[in-house]
Motif scaffolding. Structure first.
Motif, PDB file in Angstrom:
ATOM      1  N   GLY A  96       0.816  -1.215   0.000  1.00 54.56           N
ATOM      2  CA  GLY A  96       0.000   0.000   0.000  1.00 54.56           C
ATOM      3  C   GLY A  96       0.845   1.258   0.000  1.00 54.56           C
ATOM      4  N   LEU A  97       0.168   2.401  -0.015  1.00 56.60           N
ATOM      5  CA  LEU A  97       0.848   3.693  -0.043  1.00 56.60           C
ATOM      6  C   LEU A  97       1.596   3.955   1.256  1.00 56.60           C
TER       7      LEU A  97
ATOM      8  N   THR B 214      12.777  11.641  -8.714  1.00 54.28           N
ATOM      9  CA  THR B 214      12.010  12.192  -7.588  1.00 54.28           C
ATOM     10  C   THR B 214      10.548  11.795  -7.735  1.00 54.28           C
ATOM     11  N   ILE B 215       9.996  11.214  -6.672  1.00 56.63           N
ATOM     12  CA  ILE B 215       8.594  10.782  -6.674  1.00 56.63           C
ATOM     13  C   ILE B 215       7.934  11.269  -5.379  1.00 56.63           C
ATOM     14  N   PRO B 216       6.605  11.314  -5.324  1.00 54.13           N
ATOM     15  CA  PRO B 216       5.934  11.632  -4.059  1.00 54.13           C
ATOM     16  C   PRO B 216       6.307  10.611  -2.987  1.00 54.13           C
ATOM     17  N   ALA B 217       6.559  11.079  -1.781  1.00 58.25           N
ATOM     18  CA  ALA B 217       6.989  10.184  -0.710  1.00 58.25           C
ATOM     19  C   ALA B 217       5.958   9.098  -0.427  1.00 58.25           C
ATOM     20  N   ARG B 218       4.694   9.366  -0.716  1.00 58.28           N
ATOM     21  CA  ARG B 218       3.655   8.375  -0.451  1.00 58.28           C
ATOM     22  C   ARG B 218       3.769   7.161  -1.376  1.00 58.28           C
ATOM     23  N   GLU B 219       4.576   7.271  -2.463  1.00 61.70           N
ATOM     24  CA  GLU B 219       4.735   6.165  -3.403  1.00 61.70           C
ATOM     25  C   GLU B 219       5.985   5.332  -3.132  1.00 61.70           C
TER      26      GLU B 219
ATOM     27  N   PRO C 185      11.759   9.509   4.371  1.00 62.21           N
ATOM     28  CA  PRO C 185      10.385   9.232   3.944  1.00 62.21           C
ATOM     29  C   PRO C 185       9.773   7.964   4.528  1.00 62.21           C
ATOM     30  N   ALA C 186      10.604   7.060   5.068  1.00 66.59           N
ATOM     31  CA  ALA C 186      10.107   5.784   5.603  1.00 66.59           C
ATOM     32  C   ALA C 186      11.166   5.230   6.538  1.00 66.59           C
ATOM     33  N   ASP C 187      10.892   4.130   7.202  1.00 66.22           N
ATOM     34  CA  ASP C 187      11.937   3.481   7.994  1.00 66.22           C
ATOM     35  C   ASP C 187      12.970   2.896   7.030  1.00 66.22           C
ATOM     36  N   VAL C 188      14.249   3.204   7.266  1.00 63.84           N
ATOM     37  CA  VAL C 188      15.302   2.788   6.335  1.00 63.84           C
ATOM     38  C   VAL C 188      16.515   2.270   7.109  1.00 63.84           C
ATOM     39  N   ARG C 189      17.380   1.539   6.373  1.00 66.87           N
ATOM     40  CA  ARG C 189      18.687   1.139   6.886  1.00 66.87           C
ATOM     41  C   ARG C 189      19.751   1.694   5.949  1.00 66.87           C
ATOM     42  N   LEU C 190      20.688   2.459   6.513  1.00 67.50           N
ATOM     43  CA  LEU C 190      21.716   3.099   5.698  1.00 67.50           C
ATOM     44  C   LEU C 190      22.648   2.058   5.079  1.00 67.50           C
ATOM     45  N   THR C 191      22.936   2.245   3.809  1.00 68.19           N
ATOM     46  CA  THR C 191      23.873   1.365   3.116  1.00 68.19           C
ATOM     47  C   THR C 191      25.217   2.045   2.887  1.00 68.19           C
ATOM     48  N   SER C 192      25.205   3.387   2.921  1.00 66.50           N
ATOM     49  CA  SER C 192      26.458   4.138   2.778  1.00 66.50           C
ATOM     50  C   SER C 192      26.229   5.557   3.273  1.00 66.50           C
ATOM     51  N   GLY C 193      27.303   6.215   3.666  1.00 68.77           N
ATOM     52  CA  GLY C 193      27.212   7.597   4.099  1.00 68.77           C
ATOM     53  C   GLY C 193      26.952   7.741   5.591  1.00 68.77           C
ATOM     54  N   GLU C 194      26.973   8.997   6.063  1.00 74.50           N
ATOM     55  CA  GLU C 194      26.729   9.317   7.464  1.00 74.50           C
ATOM     56  C   GLU C 194      25.772  10.495   7.542  1.00 74.50           C
ATOM     57  N   LEU C 195      24.947  10.511   8.592  1.00 73.36           N
ATOM     58  CA  LEU C 195      23.933  11.556   8.739  1.00 73.36           C
ATOM     59  C   LEU C 195      23.887  12.066  10.169  1.00 73.36           C
ATOM     60  N   LEU C 196      23.529  13.341  10.317  1.00 65.99           N
ATOM     61  CA  LEU C 196      23.146  13.906  11.600  1.00 65.99           C
ATOM     62  C   LEU C 196      21.626  14.089  11.527  1.00 65.99           C
ATOM     63  N   LEU C 197      20.885  13.352  12.375  1.00 72.08           N
ATOM     64  CA  LEU C 197      19.430  13.321  12.286  1.00 72.08           C
ATOM     65  C   LEU C 197      18.775  14.049  13.454  1.00 72.08           C
TER      66      LEU C 197
ATOM     67  N   ALA D 199      23.478  10.306   2.471  1.00 75.28           N
ATOM     68  CA  ALA D 199      23.574   8.850   2.568  1.00 75.28           C
ATOM     69  C   ALA D 199      22.586   8.204   1.613  1.00 75.28           C
ATOM     70  N   GLU D 200      22.835   6.931   1.340  1.00 76.65           N
ATOM     71  CA  GLU D 200      21.876   6.112   0.621  1.00 76.65           C
ATOM     72  C   GLU D 200      21.360   5.067   1.599  1.00 76.65           C
ATOM     73  N   ALA D 201      20.093   4.693   1.424  1.00 73.68           N
ATOM     74  CA  ALA D 201      19.481   3.764   2.374  1.00 73.68           C
ATOM     75  C   ALA D 201      18.415   2.943   1.678  1.00 73.68           C
ATOM     76  N   VAL D 202      18.176   1.764   2.213  1.00 77.81           N
ATOM     77  CA  VAL D 202      17.133   0.900   1.676  1.00 77.81           C
ATOM     78  C   VAL D 202      15.916   0.974   2.599  1.00 77.81           C
ATOM     79  N   VAL D 203      14.757   1.050   2.010  1.00 78.19           N
ATOM     80  CA  VAL D 203      13.514   1.169   2.772  1.00 78.19           C
ATOM     81  C   VAL D 203      13.144  -0.190   3.354  1.00 78.19           C
ATOM     82  N   THR D 204      12.896  -0.209   4.653  1.00 77.45           N
ATOM     83  CA  THR D 204      12.542  -1.467   5.332  1.00 77.45           C
ATOM     84  C   THR D 204      11.066  -1.523   5.730  1.00 77.45           C
ATOM     85  N   ALA D 205      10.415  -0.359   5.893  1.00 82.93           N
ATOM     86  CA  ALA D 205       8.996  -0.354   6.281  1.00 82.93           C
ATOM     87  C   ALA D 205       8.374   0.966   5.866  1.00 82.93           C
ATOM     88  N   THR D 206       7.107   0.907   5.498  1.00 81.85           N
ATOM     89  CA  THR D 206       6.398   2.112   5.074  1.00 81.85           C
ATOM     90  C   THR D 206       5.061   2.223   5.804  1.00 81.85           C
ATOM     91  N   GLY D 207       4.513   3.430   5.786  1.00 82.33           N
ATOM     92  CA  GLY D 207       3.166   3.666   6.298  1.00 82.33           C
ATOM     93  C   GLY D 207       2.955   3.186   7.715  1.00 82.33           C
TER      94      GLY D 207
END
Length: 777
Positions: free
Chosen positions: A27-28, A116-121, A137-149, A180-188
């Motif tokens: 789902g969205l 670039t797409i709407p975050a809901r997609e 935009p969603a729960d993610v796990r970083l694959t590269s890079g570093e962030l201050l959140l 960073a780049e990250a893979v989405v693990t969970a949405t909505g």
């Protein structure tokens, strides 16, 4: 990219076909706030105590073949429903406009290219790019890079956190530094804070005004029902035929219904919402305004609500011969000269101008692994290169040669006060020496202390509820004037007392929700003020949920009031307008009780006195249409708000209304007795006399009870006076025209009018006497 059930992933991004399949499966990527269907919202307007009574009256009219009268009553029900739907529609449209401006986008790797797409997609398995200033935009796990959140919108924690490769970031957090780049693990709904949406869906509080209306209508129905049954019993005892009893039953039933009560309550709230909109507050649910006048406890989030959600240098503790400004100049040398790092930004703002950045040979920004930033500075005089380091005190102290007991004591003291403590050190290849300590905090808003003081002066107890650490929460509480015990989340379930906790620290979204619910269970009318997704369940559960201007989309959707301008002045504006609205609604309710009780009793007295119905059903409908709906002008009357939270005391309100109703009954009964036994008016003329008496005495009662002081001390609004004039003109026109009832001599009409003026003075005096023992009426 393949997203497998065992969690193994190949980070290459999805194809369009894979993304479409994931979208169908999961789902969205949105947390939808449930909205009732249009048809259901419409039907709800016809399913309430007052509509029930009107619908019963329609059934009775149709059963007696009174189709015209039944149609008029049906029109009254529709009018009430239309008024409510229009006002709610305006609020929904305003909220939709707000949400449309908050739409987010995301950068994903699809079909081998970044787009670039709407975050809901966004779907699980997507490879996303996270950059400075963006929202995860969603729960993610970083694959590269570093962030201050910045996680303050989710956890309430004002200090940003550093994360690196393979770390987890949650939906809704803000990137303050890095890429960073990250893979989405969970949405909505499946994200960590998807529980927030579930709490919002289950959150519901029955308003004190809803309860009061139910009790008022119930009491009126019971009282008037007993009178009607008594009338029927008396008529049967005298052996009267049903044709004689019929108009009495109809007029008594119609007289007992507070026809315009729902429309008046809605109009009062709608006008208050209009006023608040001009003061920077958007009402998304009118029921929130209903409760603003009775709110006695306000829970508030800390970060971003009572504070600015931006770090600021609060203290400096220079070591050795250095001064505070010199220490800050050193810290600037080990800080970035731009960007959005909140720590570096705070130091740059606090420090004097630094002229020797051109001598900075190299700079290494803050590294979450080493927990420090450092720079090498050339000496313009040709001396050795200086090494300047800035970072966590514990890390810097390990390498510094002068980290003595006093420095450790200072650092612990500052941390105990809730500050984030940085150490600055400098030296050469021979070693580093700590130059001093810098304490940072998220400062309170300029208007926070004033707001809390004003709320307390107006009888509203303030509670701070935050996900931050106890020491930090306590420090902010002291700065804004909140005194009292600081409690942990384990204390939330306790039934609170006024001398209990003032600050709740380290709480989760469900803890805020539980706190609000427990306070409501203890009998409080509770408000909640917040800005983040972690506040949304409590905002929805609260009687009056307030989202500040920079709040998240979900927080604004959950709240009943949204501040559209920076600052907290709108909170006090909502309280003031809510209390004005309460006064108007209370006046209308009291006026309705007085009129309904006196009118039904007058019908009974008239029947006993004359042996026939003193009002026709058609005249009763005219009284309802003209009298009840013109009395809606109370919604635009001048009122003075209470200095303390208002309380619905229904029993006292009914008793007061009954006492005043009896006074009005005595007046109306006396007029009817004069017409019957002294003037010897015909039955048709007595009907007209009863009608005009109710018109004039109803206006007298309205002006007698609209103010808690003498009649002349608080002047009515021009619109209320205009409505009264229209009511009187229509009543007189009916009485003299002879169209729907027999005409009445002008001298009699004038005499009744003058008598009603004396009635107004007497009822106003009695109203003030009643106030001596019933303070909230």
């Amino acid at each position: 990219m393949k997203f497998q059930s065992d969690g193994n992933i190949t980070v290459t991004g999805l194809t369009a076909a894979e993304a479409e399949e994931q979208l169908r499966r999961y789902g969205l990527n949105e947390i939808a706030v449930p909205q009732a269907r249009f048809v259901k919202r419409v039907l709800e307007k016809f399913w309430a105590p007052v509509p029930w009574m009107l619908e019963a009256a329609i059934g009775l009219e149709l059963w007696l073949d009174k189709y015209f009268e039944g149609a008029i009553i049906a029109a009254l029900i529709v009018f009430n429903a239309v008024v409510a739907m229009i006002q709610e529609g305006r609020a929904r449209a305003a909220l939709a406009a707000l949400k449309s401006r908050l739409a987010l986008n995301a950068t994903v790797h699809r079909d081998g290219v970044w787009k670039t797409i709407p975050a809901r997609e966004v779907v699980p398995g997507d490879l996303v790019k996270l950059t400075l200033g963006g929202v995860v935009p969603a729960d993610v796990r970083l694959t590269s890079g570093e962030l201050l959140l910045d996680q303050s919108m989710l956890t309430g924690e004002s200090i940003p956190v550093e994360i690196g490769s393979n770390a987890v970031a949650h939906a809704g957090t803000l990137v303050r530094r890095g890429e960073a780049e990250a893979v989405v693990t969970a949405t909505g709904i499946r994200t960590k804070f998807g529980r927030t949406a579930e709490l919002i869906e289950t959150a519901h509080a029955t308003g004190s005004q809803q309860t009061a209306v139910l009790h008022i209508v119930r009491n009126l129905a019971l009282f008037n029902g007993i009178i009607i049954i008594g009338l029927v019993g008396y008529a049967r005892y005298r052996g009267l035929e049903f044709a004689v009893i019929e108009p009495i039953i109809l007029t008594a039933v119609l007289a007992s219904i507070p026809v315009s009560l729902p429309a008046t309550f809605t109009m009062v709230a709608a006008l208050a919402a209009h006023t608040l909109a001009q003061r920077g507050v958007l009402a998304t649910r009118l029921s929130a305004l209903d409760e603003a006048g009775t709110m006695d406890v306000l829970c508030s989030d800390k970060t971003g609500t009572l504070t600015r959600n931006s770090l600021q240098v609060t203290q400096t503790r220079p070591a050795g011969q250095l001064t505070g400004p010199q220490l800050l100049e050193l810290a600037v040398l080990a800080s970035s000269d731009g960007g959005a790092d909140p720590v570096d930004t705070a130091i740059r703002i606090a420090a004097p101008s630094v002229d020797d950045l051109s001598y900075r040979l190299s700079f290494l920004p803050f590294d979450p692994t080493t927990k420090r930033a450092e720079a090498f500075i050339a000496d313009p005089q040709g001396g050795p290169v200086r090494h300047v380091v800035k970072g966590a005190f514990a890390v810097i102290a390990e390498t510094a040669v002068n980290a003595d007991h006093d420095l450790h004591k200072d650092a612990m003291e500052l941390e105990a006060q809730g500050y984030r403590v940085l150490a600055v050190a400098q030296g050469t290849e021979k070693g580093l020496e700590i130059a001093g300590l810098i304490a940072l905090s998220d400062p309170p808003r300029e208007d926070a202390a004033a707001l809390i003081s004003r709320l307390q002066d107006h009888g509203v107890r303030m509670l701070m509820v935050t996900g931050d650490a106890p020491a930090t929460a306590e420090a902010v509480a002291r700065q804004v004037g909140l005194t009292g015990r600081v409690c942990s989340k384990d204390d939330v379930a306790v039934q609170l007392q006024p001398d209990g906790c003032t600050v709740f620290a380290g709480v989760l979204p469900e803890d805020k929700f539980t706190l609000v619910h427990n306070l409501q269970t203890a009998g409080h009318t509770v408000g909640m003020c917040g800005d983040g997704a972690n506040d949304a369940p409590a905002l929805r559960q609260a009687h009056m949920g307030i989202a500040v201007s920079q709040a998240t989309d979900i927080a604004k959707a959950a709240a009943g009031l949204v501040l559209t301008e920076p600052g907290l002045n709108g909170v006090m504006a909502a309280v003031e307008e809510g209390r004005k609205a309460f006064r108007k609604v209370q006046t209308y309710a009291l006026n309705s009780i007085v009129k309904k009780i006196s009118t039904v009793l007058f019908i009974a007295v008239g029947f006993f006195m004359t042996g026939h119905a003193i009002l026709t059903p058609l005249l009763m409908i005219v009284l309802l249409v003209v009298g009840d709906f013109l009395s809606m002008a109370i919604a635009v009357d001048r009122v003075v708000p209470s200095q303390k939270p208002n309380v619905w005391r229904v029993d006292a309100l009914v008793i007061t209304g009954a006492v005043l109703g009896v006074v009005q009954l005595i007046f109306a009964g006396t007029v009817l007795a004069i017409g019957t036994f002294q003037l010897h008016l015909a039955p048709e003329a007595l009907t007209t006399l009863a009608f005009i008496t109710l018109v004039f005495s109803g206006q007298a009662a309205l002006y007698a009870i609209r103010t808690r002081h003498a009649l002349w001390e608080t002047l009515p609004s021009g619109r209320l006076v205009a409505a009264s004039v229209i009511d009187i003109i229509i009543g007189v026109a009916v009485a003299v025209s002879g169209q729907i009832t027999a005409p009445l001599p002008g001298s009699v009409i004038v005499a009744v009018f003058l008598g009603s003026l004396l009635l107004a003075v007497m009822m106003n005096l009695l109203r003030r006497v009643v106030l001596m023992w019933v303070k909230d009426i």
